[in-house]
Scaffold this active site. Sequence first.
Site, PDB file in Angstrom:
ATOM      1  N   SER A 249      -4.618  -8.110  -3.874  1.00 22.29           N
ATOM      2  CA  SER A 249      -4.599  -6.938  -3.006  1.00 22.29           C
ATOM      3  C   SER A 249      -3.660  -7.233  -1.846  1.00 22.29           C
ATOM      4  CB  SER A 249      -6.011  -6.688  -2.456  1.00 22.29           C
ATOM      5  OG  SER A 249      -6.342  -7.753  -1.578  1.00 22.29           O
ATOM      6  N   LYS A 250      -3.456  -6.264  -0.994  1.00 24.27           N
ATOM      7  CA  LYS A 250      -2.559  -6.451   0.155  1.00 24.27           C
ATOM      8  C   LYS A 250      -2.938  -7.694   0.966  1.00 24.27           C
ATOM      9  CE  LYS A 250       0.073  -2.524   1.146  1.00 24.27           C
ATOM     10  NZ  LYS A 250      -0.405  -1.153   1.082  1.00 24.27           N
ATOM     11  N   ARG A 251      -4.237  -7.832   1.170  1.00 26.30           N
ATOM     12  CA  ARG A 251      -4.741  -8.955   1.944  1.00 26.30           C
ATOM     13  C   ARG A 251      -4.332 -10.289   1.327  1.00 26.30           C
ATOM     14  NH1 ARG A 251      -9.640 -11.443   0.968  1.00 26.30           N
ATOM     15  NH2 ARG A 251     -10.055  -9.898  -0.631  1.00 26.30           N
TER      16      ARG A 251
END
Length: 478
Positions: A249-251
């Site tokens: 994910s972006k994280r």
Amino acid sequence: MFESKTYMSKEIITRFAPSPTGFLHIGGARTALFNWVYAKKMGGKMLLRIEDTDRARSTNEAVDAILDGLNWLGLTWDGEPVSQFNNKQRHAEIANQLVANGHAYKCYCTQQELSDMREKAKAEGNPPKYDGRCRNLDESNVPQGVDPVIRIKTPPNQKLIVKDHVQGDVIFNTENLDDFIILRSDGTPTYMLAVVVDDHDMAVTHIIRGDDHLTNAARQIVIYNALGWDIPDMAHIPLIHGADGAKLSKRHGALGVDAYRKMGYLPSALRNYLARLGWSHGDDEIFSIEQMIEWFELDDLNKGASRFDFLKLANINGQYIRATSPKILYKAMLDLANELNQNDDIIGLSENKNSVIAALPSLQPRAKTILDLINLAQFIYAKRPLLMEEKALAQLTDQNRQMIALIVKQLAEIPEWTNDAIKECVKDFAEQQDIKLGKIAQPLRAALTGRAISLGVFEVMVLLGKDESIMRISDQLN
Ligand code: GLU
């Protein structure tokens, strides 16, 4: 494990086929890298195909971002990028040809019929599949005013083998596939048809892509077989996961390549890191692109999912920074300051080119990114009176100010402003005052850089020059 076809006489052609619905993300960049490296290794070509048939989601900005990301990474393609959308006539032609020779058929089923079919399958505990009811329609008896779709005739009860360089032989039974749509009622191709036709027309010999496309490969083989076309070699590479093993994910770092550029990663380092995500050559962590080209084998691609690890990337980037020449780093710093619109840095770096380049060998070991380098170099061009960090200010107690008021006089007496001379002066001073060197070095550092952490204070003074050093120290006395 896997018998490769012999391409002795044939040029190896790979392709990168992104859908332009967003930036070039890290997984796409890695796919492009493997395609590029393999083509280079084999003396072949990597083509670029923009899969822009989804008109609603495809944008020109995304195309630009993809080309820009590839260029920055140095993954250049051969020839002009191909727009899949531009080939739509050819896709329709092939679909109709398949109808004409009995490998596909027109289907007039309504949405209602299809949804009833799904409900029925569900009630019977079967997976939702098209039941083939239009396969043998009498053409004289088809519904009027309905634009049909075209479905491929998936042969019943056949074993399809995807011979994959990464996954090995993956067997699919056609019982689990249905007569899927290849041309929509508006005459546009589905992804399944467009990919096969374009790969064939572009003479692609090797398809290297994410393993989220593995089941698509089985469907695509149905089309290849119906057309009597050679199936390209395939390598479906496992997706990249986050450091915790969850979907990226972006994280976790599922960002565009441009975001990595803006964070100050070098393209060479990012390339090296991406290569290691899914491929390995013994224990080698750091290798040049030439070495990668030499060592790369499709069969060495890892079968297990890899994990994206920011710390590792930063570590590799740090190693690249240490191994890169100051002149090249200086340019990277200026480029990044420009990209980020950091005006003070653009001016400071431009006006102090020589000092920054001279300081770089001392800054390089302390930096993990180009942003770190900019940050570390800022003291060189900081404007007087310096903006003081809180921790630096804490160093400038009344007592310490009195001390630097004394030492600045002695520094001013130094005839030749060298590291040794400055060191001697500061050491002598510490002895006269009967204090440890750090006691005087810390407030000096604060006065000279406005920060609590910096290069060694003698080095800072050499880099700043005598006048600037004396003035910065004096600024703190008033
Ligand atoms: N356009 C597809 C994607 O971006 C790739 C298709 C393929 O490589 O066959 O996922």
